[in-house]
Design a protein around this motif. Sequence first.
Motif, PDB file in Angstrom:
ATOM      1  N   ILE A  32       4.425   8.510  -0.559  1.00  0.00           N
ATOM      2  CA  ILE A  32       5.065   7.213  -0.522  1.00  0.00           C
ATOM      3  C   ILE A  32       4.166   6.173  -1.153  1.00  0.00           C
ATOM      4  N   GLY A  33       4.705   5.352  -2.041  1.00  0.00           N
ATOM      5  CA  GLY A  33       3.916   4.274  -2.621  1.00  0.00           C
ATOM      6  C   GLY A  33       4.796   3.327  -3.382  1.00  0.00           C
ATOM      7  N   GLN A  34       4.380   2.070  -3.481  1.00  0.00           N
ATOM      8  CA  GLN A  34       5.214   1.122  -4.196  1.00  0.00           C
ATOM      9  C   GLN A  34       4.413   0.123  -5.011  1.00  0.00           C
ATOM     10  N   SER A  35       3.089   0.123  -4.917  1.00  0.00           N
ATOM     11  CA  SER A  35       2.323  -0.851  -5.670  1.00  0.00           C
ATOM     12  C   SER A  35       1.013  -0.238  -6.134  1.00  0.00           C
ATOM     13  N   ALA A  36       0.398  -0.857  -7.116  1.00  0.00           N
ATOM     14  CA  ALA A  36      -0.867  -0.348  -7.623  1.00  0.00           C
ATOM     15  C   ALA A  36      -1.946  -0.485  -6.572  1.00  0.00           C
ATOM     16  N   ARG A  37      -3.006   0.322  -6.724  1.00  0.00           N
ATOM     17  CA  ARG A  37      -4.110   0.270  -5.766  1.00  0.00           C
ATOM     18  C   ARG A  37      -4.752  -1.106  -5.800  1.00  0.00           C
ATOM     19  N   ALA A  38      -4.912  -1.678  -4.616  1.00  0.00           N
ATOM     20  CA  ALA A  38      -5.467  -3.025  -4.524  1.00  0.00           C
ATOM     21  C   ALA A  38      -6.969  -2.993  -4.770  1.00  0.00           C
ATOM     22  N   ALA A  39      -7.513  -4.129  -5.187  1.00  0.00           N
ATOM     23  CA  ALA A  39      -8.943  -4.240  -5.421  1.00  0.00           C
ATOM     24  C   ALA A  39      -9.560  -5.133  -4.366  1.00  0.00           C
ATOM     25  N   SER A  40     -10.776  -4.822  -3.953  1.00  0.00           N
ATOM     26  CA  SER A  40     -11.505  -5.628  -2.992  1.00  0.00           C
ATOM     27  C   SER A  40     -12.083  -6.847  -3.698  1.00  0.00           C
ATOM     28  N   PRO A  41     -12.636  -7.814  -2.953  1.00  0.00           N
ATOM     29  CA  PRO A  41     -13.205  -9.009  -3.592  1.00  0.00           C
ATOM     30  C   PRO A  41     -14.304  -8.696  -4.608  1.00  0.00           C
ATOM     31  N   ASP A  42     -15.009  -7.567  -4.419  1.00  0.00           N
ATOM     32  CA  ASP A  42     -16.064  -7.235  -5.371  1.00  0.00           C
ATOM     33  C   ASP A  42     -15.554  -6.424  -6.570  1.00  0.00           C
ATOM     34  N   GLY A  43     -14.222  -6.242  -6.632  1.00  0.00           N
ATOM     35  CA  GLY A  43     -13.623  -5.575  -7.773  1.00  0.00           C
ATOM     36  C   GLY A  43     -13.507  -4.075  -7.649  1.00  0.00           C
ATOM     37  N   LEU A  44     -14.012  -3.482  -6.559  1.00  0.00           N
ATOM     38  CA  LEU A  44     -13.934  -2.043  -6.382  1.00  0.00           C
ATOM     39  C   LEU A  44     -12.574  -1.653  -5.803  1.00  0.00           C
ATOM     40  N   PRO A  45     -12.015  -0.520  -6.204  1.00  0.00           N
ATOM     41  CA  PRO A  45     -10.712  -0.102  -5.675  1.00  0.00           C
ATOM     42  C   PRO A  45     -10.792   0.212  -4.192  1.00  0.00           C
ATOM     43  N   GLN A  46      -9.731  -0.107  -3.471  1.00  0.00           N
ATOM     44  CA  GLN A  46      -9.673   0.166  -2.045  1.00  0.00           C
ATOM     45  C   GLN A  46      -9.138   1.574  -1.810  1.00  0.00           C
ATOM     46  N   PRO A  47      -9.441   2.179  -0.649  1.00  0.00           N
ATOM     47  CA  PRO A  47      -8.922   3.510  -0.334  1.00  0.00           C
ATOM     48  C   PRO A  47      -7.399   3.515  -0.344  1.00  0.00           C
ATOM     49  N   PRO A  48      -6.787   4.645  -0.665  1.00  0.00           N
ATOM     50  CA  PRO A  48      -5.325   4.701  -0.740  1.00  0.00           C
ATOM     51  C   PRO A  48      -4.677   4.472   0.617  1.00  0.00           C
ATOM     52  N   SER A  49      -3.514   3.889   0.615  1.00  0.00           N
ATOM     53  CA  SER A  49      -2.765   3.642   1.841  1.00  0.00           C
ATOM     54  C   SER A  49      -1.311   3.979   1.576  1.00  0.00           C
ATOM     55  N   VAL A  50      -0.450   3.693   2.538  1.00  0.00           N
ATOM     56  CA  VAL A  50       0.963   4.031   2.361  1.00  0.00           C
ATOM     57  C   VAL A  50       1.626   3.155   1.319  1.00  0.00           C
ATOM     58  N   VAL A  51       0.969   2.130   0.832  1.00  0.00           N
ATOM     59  CA  VAL A  51       1.560   1.300  -0.212  1.00  0.00           C
ATOM     60  C   VAL A  51       0.688   1.304  -1.459  1.00  0.00           C
ATOM     61  N   SER A  52      -0.201   2.264  -1.578  1.00  0.00           N
ATOM     62  CA  SER A  52      -1.098   2.311  -2.713  1.00  0.00           C
ATOM     63  C   SER A  52      -0.592   3.295  -3.766  1.00  0.00           C
ATOM     64  N   ASN A  53      -1.254   3.294  -4.895  1.00  0.00           N
ATOM     65  CA  ASN A  53      -0.903   4.194  -5.972  1.00  0.00           C
ATOM     66  C   ASN A  53      -2.205   4.804  -6.517  1.00  0.00           C
ATOM     67  N   PRO A  54      -2.488   6.091  -6.328  1.00  0.00           N
ATOM     68  CA  PRO A  54      -1.553   7.111  -5.860  1.00  0.00           C
ATOM     69  C   PRO A  54      -1.256   6.973  -4.367  1.00  0.00           C
ATOM     70  N   PRO A  55      -0.089   7.419  -3.948  1.00  0.00           N
ATOM     71  CA  PRO A  55       0.302   7.227  -2.553  1.00  0.00           C
ATOM     72  C   PRO A  55      -0.487   8.128  -1.611  1.00  0.00           C
ATOM     73  N   ARG A  56      -0.584   7.685  -0.380  1.00  0.00           N
ATOM     74  CA  ARG A  56      -1.212   8.505   0.648  1.00  0.00           C
ATOM     75  C   ARG A  56      -0.321   9.706   0.939  1.00  0.00           C
ATOM     76  N   GLN A  57      -0.946  10.849   1.157  1.00  0.00           N
ATOM     77  CA  GLN A  57      -0.219  12.055   1.508  1.00  0.00           C
ATOM     78  C   GLN A  57      -0.502  12.415   2.960  1.00  0.00           C
ATOM     79  N   TRP A  58       0.462  13.124   3.550  1.00  0.00           N
ATOM     80  CA  TRP A  58       0.360  13.466   4.960  1.00  0.00           C
ATOM     81  C   TRP A  58       0.457  14.976   5.129  1.00  0.00           C
ATOM     82  N   GLY A  59      -0.150  15.490   6.184  1.00  0.00           N
ATOM     83  CA  GLY A  59      -0.055  16.906   6.477  1.00  0.00           C
ATOM     84  C   GLY A  59      -1.402  17.603   6.366  1.00  0.00           C
ATOM     85  N   THR A  60      -1.416  18.880   6.700  1.00  0.00           N
ATOM     86  CA  THR A  60      -2.674  19.636   6.732  1.00  0.00           C
ATOM     87  C   THR A  60      -3.274  19.837   5.348  1.00  0.00           C
ATOM     88  N   ASP A  61      -2.449  19.797   4.296  1.00  0.00           N
ATOM     89  CA  ASP A  61      -2.950  20.003   2.940  1.00  0.00           C
ATOM     90  C   ASP A  61      -3.284  18.691   2.234  1.00  0.00           C
TER      91      ASP A  61
END
Length: 403
Positions: free
Chosen positions: A28-57
């Motif tokens: 699931i995802g709907q927007s590009a990965r957000a950037a922190s104030p220092d310009g580094l990409p933030q960890p993926p979340s349910v609204v990040s791209n690439p989307p967060r995946q769920w499950g054992t794999d």
Amino acid sequence: MPPVIHPFNPGRRAMLAGGLAAGGLWSIGQSARAASPDGLPQPPSVVSNPPRQWGTDAPVTPLPDPDILVLDPSFGNLAYANASLKLAWRGGGWLEGPAWCSEGRFLLLSDTIRAVQYRYLWENGAVSLFRSPSYHSNGNIFDNEGRLVSCEHGLRRVVRWEHDGSCRVLADRYNGAPLNSPNDLAVHPDGSIWFTDPGYGDTIVEGHPDAPGNPANREGVERWNLDGEVMTEFGGSRRQEDHVFRIDPATGEVKAVLTEKQLPDPNGIAFSPDGRIVYVISDGPGPGQDGHGGDGRIHAADVAGSEVRNLRPFADMMLNGHAMVPDGMRTDIFGNLWCGANGPLGLCGVVVYNPHGHMIGRIRLPRGVSNLTFGGPKRDVVFMCAGDTLFTLQVNTQGAAPS
């Protein structure tokens, strides 16, 4: 409630589906990965791209989990930084009414669509059938003596399962008329059972409609089963006003503590740890109702014996300009209120309020949460029902028993 759009109530049902329409559960995802104030990409979340995946794999989730959002420093003491959200099980129809059995060390779940109950074992996460049929049970709780109490949409009643295995009907009528569809319930420290009775289960999917010609079956064409008999027995009468009821622990008297005029369309219900405050959610209209229904807020009232006083708004469920749809809720031992929130992807999941009604934290999930509870041997794991899926999160607090 199941994500079924009823012809008389499209708004609430559509909202309860949360972020489902945005792309599915596993990716699931709907927007590009957000950037922190220092310009580094933030960890993926349910609204990040690439989307967060769920499950054992799924890939290993960064810590602290990016979908556990601290809005106030006090929530940092409740969230456990070394824990991440987990998809515990997927395979239900529409999961509701999670209740933790301390003696049996299992979680009980209702499947309102399939009319069964499941048992989730703590030791290995195995899920098995617990009761079939469950008559479209919704809310469940284990009372102060460890007995299971369930709300049944199908038979429009509240029942208690005794220690010897027998079933006792605690409530099925009020003022001579059948109940609507008991939805959620909570146990007060004095042993009384409080439950809400909106009309959300007055549908074929979740229970059964009204008798022909009445609000949830105006054309008279909906039937209880395929045998050709219209459902008029087992409580299939016309809808009455919504109430919040109290069942007296000594006499069994069923008393209305809040009327539809005071609080329309009551849904989730919970007590403060000391039992002095009752929280009740007022939601949208149910099947066959005209008008807008409730106000979509959490309300609080003072408990004085078998009465409630000083009914007042507690939280408006507004989040980033969106009116979220609340459903089920539970309190922790510090009096914080954990509430399922349904709405847009990126906002839906669980919201947490302190006893003063201030939102202090969020648990972001890929879909809305219908109900939740605390469980595990220490009651320090939040179990969250979201459609056909059960999510869990280890926390640094405990649920106020019983849960």
